[in-house]
Design a protein around this motif. Sequence first.
Motif, PDB file in Angstrom:
ATOM      1  N   ASP A 295       0.811  -1.227   0.000  1.00 25.00           N
ATOM      2  CA  ASP A 295       0.000   0.000   0.000  1.00 25.00           C
ATOM      3  C   ASP A 295       0.846   1.279   0.000  1.00 25.00           C
ATOM      4  O   ASP A 295       0.344   2.365   0.283  1.00 25.00           O
ATOM      5  CB  ASP A 295      -0.951   0.007   1.194  1.00 25.00           C
ATOM      6  CG  ASP A 295      -0.219  -0.159   2.515  1.00 25.00           C
ATOM      7  OD1 ASP A 295       0.982  -0.511   2.490  1.00 25.00           O
ATOM      8  OD2 ASP A 295      -0.827   0.046   3.574  1.00 25.00           O
ATOM      9  N   GLY A 296       2.140   1.154  -0.326  1.00 27.05           N
ATOM     10  CA  GLY A 296       2.999   2.325  -0.463  1.00 27.05           C
ATOM     11  C   GLY A 296       3.570   2.861   0.823  1.00 27.05           C
ATOM     12  O   GLY A 296       4.220   3.910   0.818  1.00 27.05           O
ATOM     13  N   LYS A 297       3.385   2.158   1.930  1.00 26.17           N
ATOM     14  CA  LYS A 297       3.960   2.568   3.213  1.00 26.17           C
ATOM     15  C   LYS A 297       5.338   1.920   3.372  1.00 26.17           C
ATOM     16  O   LYS A 297       5.795   1.175   2.504  1.00 26.17           O
ATOM     17  CB  LYS A 297       3.041   2.172   4.364  1.00 26.17           C
ATOM     18  CG  LYS A 297       1.614   2.685   4.247  1.00 26.17           C
ATOM     19  CD  LYS A 297       1.550   4.192   4.292  1.00 26.17           C
ATOM     20  CE  LYS A 297       0.100   4.661   4.260  1.00 26.17           C
ATOM     21  NZ  LYS A 297      -0.002   6.136   4.285  1.00 26.17           N
ATOM     22  N   PHE A 298       5.968   2.176   4.521  1.00 22.75           N
ATOM     23  CA  PHE A 298       7.315   1.640   4.739  1.00 22.75           C
ATOM     24  C   PHE A 298       7.408   0.972   6.110  1.00 22.75           C
ATOM     25  O   PHE A 298       6.895   1.494   7.101  1.00 22.75           O
ATOM     26  CB  PHE A 298       8.361   2.755   4.636  1.00 22.75           C
ATOM     27  CG  PHE A 298       8.425   3.398   3.285  1.00 22.75           C
ATOM     28  CD1 PHE A 298       9.214   2.858   2.282  1.00 22.75           C
ATOM     29  CD2 PHE A 298       7.666   4.522   3.000  1.00 22.75           C
ATOM     30  CE1 PHE A 298       9.257   3.440   1.036  1.00 22.75           C
ATOM     31  CE2 PHE A 298       7.702   5.117   1.761  1.00 22.75           C
ATOM     32  CZ  PHE A 298       8.497   4.576   0.757  1.00 22.75           C
ATOM     33  N   ILE A 299       8.074  -0.185   6.128  1.00 21.03           N
ATOM     34  CA  ILE A 299       8.326  -0.890   7.379  1.00 21.03           C
ATOM     35  C   ILE A 299       9.827  -1.078   7.546  1.00 21.03           C
ATOM     36  O   ILE A 299      10.606  -0.919   6.598  1.00 21.03           O
ATOM     37  CB  ILE A 299       7.627  -2.270   7.420  1.00 21.03           C
ATOM     38  CG1 ILE A 299       8.206  -3.187   6.318  1.00 21.03           C
ATOM     39  CG2 ILE A 299       6.131  -2.123   7.299  1.00 21.03           C
ATOM     40  CD1 ILE A 299       7.888  -4.642   6.506  1.00 21.03           C
ATOM     41  N   VAL A 300      10.242  -1.403   8.760  1.00 22.82           N
ATOM     42  CA  VAL A 300      11.658  -1.645   9.056  1.00 22.82           C
ATOM     43  C   VAL A 300      11.880  -3.153   9.087  1.00 22.82           C
ATOM     44  O   VAL A 300      11.477  -3.838  10.035  1.00 22.82           O
ATOM     45  CB  VAL A 300      12.056  -1.006  10.398  1.00 22.82           C
ATOM     46  CG1 VAL A 300      13.541  -1.242  10.675  1.00 22.82           C
ATOM     47  CG2 VAL A 300      11.748   0.488  10.386  1.00 22.82           C
ATOM     48  N   TYR A 301      12.499  -3.652   8.025  1.00 24.95           N
ATOM     49  CA  TYR A 301      12.729  -5.101   7.912  1.00 24.95           C
ATOM     50  C   TYR A 301      13.778  -5.317   6.824  1.00 24.95           C
ATOM     51  O   TYR A 301      13.830  -4.577   5.835  1.00 24.95           O
ATOM     52  CB  TYR A 301      11.427  -5.822   7.557  1.00 24.95           C
ATOM     53  CG  TYR A 301      11.486  -7.324   7.723  1.00 24.95           C
ATOM     54  CD1 TYR A 301      11.439  -7.902   8.987  1.00 24.95           C
ATOM     55  CD2 TYR A 301      11.574  -8.162   6.620  1.00 24.95           C
ATOM     56  CE1 TYR A 301      11.490  -9.268   9.156  1.00 24.95           C
ATOM     57  CE2 TYR A 301      11.624  -9.541   6.770  1.00 24.95           C
ATOM     58  CZ  TYR A 301      11.586 -10.092   8.046  1.00 24.95           C
ATOM     59  OH  TYR A 301      11.629 -11.463   8.207  1.00 24.95           O
TER      60      TYR A 301
END
Length: 574
Positions: free
Chosen positions: A366-372
Amino acid sequence: MKRLMKMSFQQFIQYSSNYPRGLFYLYSLQWLLGLPVAFFLYYKLVDIAGMQGFLKGPITQWLNSPAIVVVVTLLAFGACCAYQYTLNYYFMSAHLQTTEPAPIFAALRLKKRRFYLLPASLMTLMLLLVVPYSPIGIGPALLKSSGFWMPFTTVIGLVLWIIIMAMLVYSSLRLLFSAYYYMAEDTTFVQAMRHSMYVSRIKLAQSMAIFIGALLLYGIVLITLASVFSLPLILSEAMINKGLPMLAGITVSVILVAMFWVTAYAQIVLAQVIMQLAVYTGPAPKVRPCNKKHKMHIGIVTVISVVLLTAINSYVLTYSVYQPTTKIVAHRGYSQKALENTIPAMEKAKQAGANLVELDIQQTKDGKFIVYHDESLKRLAKDKQKIYKATERELVGTAIQKKSLKGTIPSFVSYLEAAKATHTNLLVEIKVHGHEKEGYVEDIVKILKKYNVANDYIVQSLDQSAIEAVKKADPTIKTSYLVKDEETDMYDIPTEFLGVKEKYVDATLQKKSHDAHKGVMVWTVEGEKDLQKFIEHDVYAVITNEVAKAVKLRDDYNKTKGFIERLWLIRQRL
């Protein structure tokens, strides 16, 4: 010429007791009025240019910014005006000594009525042209990376620079006496310039010889002073093999005060020489000298100045020059104490003394960002789910585990908020999985700007196009290009740092990086031997999982560096 110099020094010695009080009030006035204006111009125009400070952004960006060129020019002109104002005071002092038995301090009141800007303008132009090519200035190599100054890096530009400098020097010599004539005589600007042009034509060779000799003597005296006063600091640090910021503060303060008085009295002698060349050849009448009480006050003020400067310089040096030269970067946080790429890992890295915490971010469906780090959840969550096929809501909070370490996946925004709360600087790595949405890099930059950390953090990536996109979105953001091996064209990539695998880092790579004005960040360094090696090589940063060990090794090594060695390393990194 010998008689001229002798008379000038006799004048100086005869009336040397008259100057301190006038000098004290004059310089106090300049500092009280000049510093607030200088700071206002600096911060105002730096803000307009979108910068955070001189050391908060890449130097090439400063050189490319017209606003920064404007503020440097204004500051230089202000400094030259202050110098000319001071020189005019010396002219009036010398004039009063030969015309009337008035106190030298009266020159301060007389000179307020008139001011001469042309010499200050010429001096500003010369200063701006000389500094980039001086040994302590910007340097031609760095100028080549700046489009704004590019014309001066070509052969034609260098010839043009020499011609302009020659014209400015010649004009300054021809107008040498104009300030004196304008200050000491009842004349106009134009009349003073014409008078100076006439007299300097006759005495041009003599003036050049005197000024070249005076500059050489002045330089020798300053170098000698700095060397003599620095010797105790250098010997003390060498004997105990440890940095001494307090002694360095005292040393710098004493040198500054000594240089202040040497420079002030050198200008007085210069004014006497100019006056002797311009008009006066006879003996000077006696004037009323300053009393001993005034001289004692000047001595007390000098001692107080040294004490205050020592406190200020010791503090500044402790948190600047004496800071560690190699930064420790916690790889995915302190992953030995908490699960990698989690907020607890970041917090533990900060507690252990890491200068930066590295994290990996990826864009979700969905165009968001995660830390992984990985493309899928398989390694840490035993799930084959691909990151780009899931939304932020589906991924954030997912339980992950590596051996006994457990945690949950955080969003990039929540990680940033935690970092800001703990005042932790980050090294943000953009992981490219190939399914990003158009403009995803611009979205990352917008997030960094929203939290006001764009110029505090460093953005890195293995993907060159991602780095170029960051620079396009905001050239002031510091970036690092990660290389898996030594790529031949990596020195030409528009980035401030190169992230290089430890096996490829050697003296040759460091020299090439230095010549390209890029800092070297070595990854991923493990083991005491390798950590010690790269710390002693003074690389910009070491990326490691062994945070506490690296910090201790770095701090222990940092204590052994002396003041001169630190200054030299800082100069090399500019």
